[in-house]
Design a protein around this motif. Structure first.
Motif, PDB file in Angstrom:
ATOM      1  N   LEU A   1      -2.166  12.221  -2.693  1.00  0.00           N
ATOM      2  CA  LEU A   1      -0.811  12.510  -2.956  1.00  0.00           C
ATOM      3  C   LEU A   1      -0.276  11.324  -3.590  1.00  0.00           C
ATOM      4  CD1 LEU A   1       0.020  13.238   1.030  1.00  0.00           C
ATOM      5  CD2 LEU A   1      -0.417  14.784  -0.955  1.00  0.00           C
TER       6      LEU A   1
ATOM      7  N   THR B   1      -3.702  11.617   3.114  1.00  0.00           N
ATOM      8  CA  THR B   1      -2.751  11.193   2.002  1.00  0.00           C
ATOM      9  C   THR B   1      -3.548  11.202   0.862  1.00  0.00           C
ATOM     10  OG1 THR B   1      -3.203   9.085   2.507  1.00  0.00           O
ATOM     11  CG2 THR B   1      -1.429   9.810   3.645  1.00  0.00           C
TER      12      THR B   1
ATOM     13  N   THR C   1      -9.433   7.771   7.312  1.00  0.00           N
ATOM     14  CA  THR C   1      -9.059   7.482   6.277  1.00  0.00           C
ATOM     15  C   THR C   1      -9.716   6.307   5.520  1.00  0.00           C
ATOM     16  OG1 THR C   1      -7.108   6.652   4.775  1.00  0.00           O
ATOM     17  CG2 THR C   1      -7.273   5.934   6.975  1.00  0.00           C
TER      18      THR C   1
ATOM     19  N   GLU D   1       2.670  10.582   0.133  1.00  0.00           N
ATOM     20  CA  GLU D   1       1.979   9.750   1.011  1.00  0.00           C
ATOM     21  C   GLU D   1       2.732   8.809   2.054  1.00  0.00           C
ATOM     22  OE1 GLU D   1       0.122   6.088  -0.356  1.00  0.00           O
ATOM     23  OE2 GLU D   1      -1.429   6.265   0.887  1.00  0.00           O
ATOM     24  N   SER D   2       3.794   8.338   1.712  1.00  0.00           N
ATOM     25  CA  SER D   2       4.722   7.644   2.709  1.00  0.00           C
ATOM     26  C   SER D   2       5.436   8.669   3.715  1.00  0.00           C
ATOM     27  CB  SER D   2       5.858   6.726   1.782  1.00  0.00           C
ATOM     28  OG  SER D   2       6.844   6.482   2.678  1.00  0.00           O
TER      29      SER D   2
END
Ligand SMILES: Nc1ncnc2c1ncn2[C@@H]1O[C@H](COP(=O)(O)OP(=O)(O)OP(=O)(O)O)[C@@H](O)[C@H]1O
Ligand SMILES: [Mg+2]
Length: 285
Positions: free
Chosen positions: A168, A165, A195, A173-174
């Motif tokens: 983004l 993500t 991450t 992202e979601s």
């Protein structure tokens, strides 16, 4: 039963940097796991050793009780799909659809199946409208989503994603995390993401491994990992912001919260529970 295992992995780059130090992990089939570490913590190195791009010394990686050192590249890539941190290192075809088609075509699927896999994968990452576009004309975030589509199109048993993500926008992202969550829950695909972004992780992850300077320092559920600011001390990470807010209300304002909520939904329920009903007449939905 452990499905993906690493045993005592260590890795040192040519210049002498020790990037992994005795890392043993054990992931069940169908889990959604995060490798969490700050910059330089060893996430990328760990993922690369798991997919066989780097050879640990010492240490071993096995899938379904078979060492990956005994598997050929085609077998390994049919089991594991790997999305690299940087799209430039992954994308190479002239257009989006050609890039996404490369993997399934390479798996020997017939052309109808390849076309349908490409459509399905581009749908999942919301990029159908860019199918004919040259890769170099896409934005960074769009390129990132093409990388993810390329791996999804191969339908691997395990998906490893390095910072999926990063770069983004909030909606993408979601969306990406929801797509991964759906693949995990509905198709039983084991998902591992590296991450350092903590806010959305508790919504999706079953378990988190925290690394610091190449060493494993914690392994637990999101609730255990983000139990307090204290647990994040020394690993250069932070609590999700919502948990931090509740922790401050608890510590600085003596509000009677127990376990820290990790999502907005949980925090809302806990906050409403503290407000006298006759004041606001609120019921958490
Ligand atoms: N090719 C390389 N040669 C030498 N050292 C390297 C190389 N690649 C990574 N390192 C070092 O290995 C350590 C771990 O790096 P790695 O890229 O695995 O961390 P990371 O957790 O993925 O970081 P980031 O969040 O920045 O992506 C760092 O100290 C890094 O400087
Ligand atoms: Mg990295």
């Amino acid at each position: 039963m452990a499905y993906l295992m690493t045993k005592n992995l260590s890795y040192r780059y040519e210049d002498g940097t020790k990037a992994l130090d005795d890392v043993s992990i054990s992931i069940e089939k169908g889990e959604f796991v995060g490798f969490l570490a700050s910059n330089g913590g060893g996430k990328t190195t760990l993922l690369k050793t798991i997919v066989g791009l780097l050879k640990p010394k010492p240490g071993s990686v096995s899938i379904d009780n078979r060492p990956i050192s005994e598997m050929g590249r085609p077998e390994l890539s049919s089991k594991i799909g790997f999305v690299l941190q940087n799209p430039n290192d992954q994308l190479f075809a002239p257009t989006v659809e050609e890039d996404v088609a490369f993997g399934p075509r390479n798996q020997g699927l017939d052309e109808d199946e390849v076309v349908s896999r490409v459509q399905e994968a581009l749908d999942l990452v919301d990029l159908q409208s860019c199918a004919k576009k040259p890769i170099h004309r896409l934005s960074f975030g769009q390129q990132k989503r093409v990388c993810i589509a390329g791996v999804l199109a191969m339908k691997p048993e395990i998906l490893l994603l390095d910072e999926p993500t990063a770069g983004l926008d909030p909606k993408s992202e979601s969306n990406i995390l929801h797509v991964l969550g759906r693949l995990n829950k509905e198709q039983g695909i084991t998902v591992v993401i590296a991450t350092h972004m903590v806010d959305l992780m508790p919504l999706f992850l079953d378990r988190i491994y925290v690394l610091k300077e190449g060493r494993l320092v914690m392994n637990g559920t999101p609730k255990e990992t983000f139990a307090s600011t204290h647990t994040m001390e020394g690993v250069d990470l932070r609590l999700p912001y919502i948990a931090r807010l509740i922790e401050e209300l608890k510590q600085k304002d003596s509000m009677p919260f127990g376990e820290l909520p990790l999502t907005v939904k949980d925090a809302r329920i806990k906050l409403i529970a503290l407000i006298p009903k006759e004041v606001f007449k609120l019921e958490p939905k």
